[in-house]
Scaffold this active site. Sequence first.
Site, PDB file in Angstrom:
ATOM      1  N   HIS A  51       0.813  -1.190   0.054  1.00 48.43           N
ATOM      2  CA  HIS A  51       0.106  -0.038  -0.077  1.00 48.43           C
ATOM      3  C   HIS A  51       0.846   1.255  -0.078  1.00 48.43           C
ATOM      4  O   HIS A  51       0.418   2.335  -0.261  1.00 48.43           O
ATOM      5  CB  HIS A  51      -0.977   0.041   1.317  1.00 48.43           C
ATOM      6  CG  HIS A  51      -2.100  -1.024   1.028  1.00 48.43           C
ATOM      7  ND1 HIS A  51      -2.913  -0.982   0.282  1.00 48.43           N
ATOM      8  CD2 HIS A  51      -2.043  -2.167   2.075  1.00 48.43           C
ATOM      9  CE1 HIS A  51      -3.889  -2.120   0.337  1.00 48.43           C
ATOM     10  NE2 HIS A  51      -3.214  -2.733   1.578  1.00 48.43           N
TER      11      HIS A  51
ATOM     12  N   GLU B 231      -7.358 -13.065   3.410  1.00 48.82           N
ATOM     13  CA  GLU B 231      -8.123 -12.001   3.631  1.00 48.82           C
ATOM     14  C   GLU B 231      -9.486 -11.806   2.959  1.00 48.82           C
ATOM     15  O   GLU B 231     -10.106 -10.958   2.993  1.00 48.82           O
ATOM     16  CB  GLU B 231      -7.371 -10.868   2.858  1.00 48.82           C
ATOM     17  CG  GLU B 231      -5.643 -10.500   3.319  1.00 48.82           C
ATOM     18  CD  GLU B 231      -4.979  -9.344   2.742  1.00 48.82           C
ATOM     19  OE1 GLU B 231      -5.325  -8.259   3.483  1.00 48.82           O
ATOM     20  OE2 GLU B 231      -4.287  -9.559   1.903  1.00 48.82           O
TER      21      GLU B 231
ATOM     22  N   ASP C 193      -9.654  -6.453   5.549  1.00 46.42           N
ATOM     23  CA  ASP C 193     -10.231  -6.967   4.167  1.00 46.42           C
ATOM     24  C   ASP C 193     -11.296  -8.206   4.386  1.00 46.42           C
ATOM     25  O   ASP C 193     -11.997  -8.179   3.748  1.00 46.42           O
ATOM     26  CB  ASP C 193      -8.946  -7.547   3.156  1.00 46.42           C
ATOM     27  CG  ASP C 193      -8.057  -6.262   2.752  1.00 46.42           C
ATOM     28  OD1 ASP C 193      -8.695  -5.523   1.948  1.00 46.42           O
ATOM     29  OD2 ASP C 193      -7.083  -6.277   3.020  1.00 46.42           O
TER      30      ASP C 193
END
Length: 261
Positions: free
Chosen positions: A47, A151, A177
């Site tokens: 990210h 996730e 997630d």
Amino acid sequence: MLTINRTRQLITDGFPAFGRLIAVPTPWMIEMIGHACYDFVILDTEHMSTNPESLEHMIRTAECASITPLVRVPGVDRTAITRALDSGAQGIVVPRIRTAEDAYSVVQMARYAPAGQRGITGGRTTGFGTLPLKDYLSQANQEILIVLMIEDQEGMDNREAILSVPGVDWVLPGAVDLSQSLGCPGDPLHSSVNHAIAELAASCRGRPVEFCALPRNPEQLTEWQEWGARAFLLGEDRSLLFKYLKSHLATCCTQSTPSSS
């Protein structure tokens, strides 16, 4: 140069290991966390926009501060995994693992033959030849941690097959997630998320796969310790910094407010 993975050794010896996810891409953060006596850091390249040179400096800093550097790569990506390990990472964390085929591909990318098909190079991982290449290849297969993140619902449905893939060391749930996949987006403490994580942890019982817990409050930490977890990811650096900064400002503001007479 490749050294003994202290975090792997702690777990093997039956001791707990505590780490933090690193979103602030600067070496001083790694150095500070290392001197605060954490055991490992996960450097996030999924990210965060961390460039390869900065990542290598962060890994080098972790080595100097005696803390195990793991790198979260963007996904099942041979180039990203290779570059992280060639930069000196002592483990990789791979998000969004959904099938046993995903897990197998990661192992093949991260391990040398005969356990995998990772591309061979020298450089800083061998101390520029100080560690003989044959010795390095063998030691790397022993020391490098492969951590898979589950996730979503598909990954949960396939968890038994994923955890059965030889070469997988840890599994790490992605609670936020998971909340999205399970219909309660943004609520990682939702009962359905907690239930899924408990199922994932239970699937690790009797397997050579360590469950890495992500306690979000002191009660969860106690629960996972009593369950028998030994690997703990204690949140992210920027959230910890933000909470402390807000708390510090609030304290200062309260202290500086004049009392009414």
